[in-house]
Design an enzyme around this catalytic site. Sequence first.
Site, PDB file in Angstrom:
ATOM      1  N   SER A 145       0.855  -1.182   0.000  1.00  0.00           N
ATOM      2  CA  SER A 145       0.000   0.000   0.000  1.00  0.00           C
ATOM      3  C   SER A 145       0.889   1.229   0.000  1.00  0.00           C
ATOM      4  CB  SER A 145      -0.890   0.005   1.250  1.00  0.00           C
ATOM      5  OG  SER A 145      -1.503   1.268   1.448  1.00  0.00           O
ATOM      6  N   TYR A 183      -1.698  -0.697  10.370  1.00  0.00           N
ATOM      7  CA  TYR A 183      -1.710  -0.910   8.921  1.00  0.00           C
ATOM      8  C   TYR A 183      -0.417  -0.441   8.272  1.00  0.00           C
ATOM      9  CZ  TYR A 183      -3.586  -1.042   4.156  1.00  0.00           C
ATOM     10  OH  TYR A 183      -3.797  -1.319   2.831  1.00  0.00           O
TER      11      TYR A 183
END
Length: 266
Positions: A153, A167
């Site tokens: 990501s 995350y």
Amino acid sequence: MTGAPTDPLALFSVAGKVAIITGASGAFGAVAAETLASAGARLVLTAGKAKELAVVAAACRQRGAEVEEIAGRPNSEAACDAIVAKAVERFGRVDILVVASGKNDVAKIVEMAPERFLDVMDANVTQSWLMSRAAGRQMLAQGEGGKVILMSSARGLLGHPAGYTAYCASKSAVDGITRALGCEWGPTGITVNAIAPTVFRSPLTAWMFGDDERATTTRAGFLARVPKGRLGEPADLSGPLLFLASKASDFYTGHILYADGGYTAG
């Protein structure tokens, strides 16, 4: 003479290749499955949600692909080994691994229990490591190289103020696995790369594409930092995926490919 191939499009062929895709019922997993199905690959699809997995598998079969479905997550050594064993049993080999399974859990660090942090790390990092290990063993035994594609990501590179410590940390770790394995397996012909998108259209982000005040305000603030001036679409992931899954990327390994419209460039 340049040495350029006379049929460069053939470099992108995955026809007949055997691809394992974990998290196939999720947004990126479904894009990966349908892209590789349309390109002629044979698929082993796994996901924790059997009904959603069946929908993706049916769509891939409609595109002409042979598909093996496995309802379950790659959340243990035994589970990952079983996924690879099923692929070999059904199709005789493994050529491509796409690890699209994972999760997010948004919370400020002072409000997040350690168990929640570790759950995100397990889903995004440990499962990527375990699946790469299991599929890599098979690819090494075959001795013909292979393609490993992990899901990163833009948050593996950039922080976020809204409670993304779990995350961001997990995706940074995925980037580390990608680079380390790229080095480790470089001599074997197995390439290891990651796709790192920013916001793209999915069930979880559909609200950002809306016309209500919350969506338009949030989208405007985000797009002010995206040089391409738009959010991502599933097709924006198909091309990079096919490149990394095919012979076209044989000299590329250990890379994090940002599918982000230039977001991480500025």
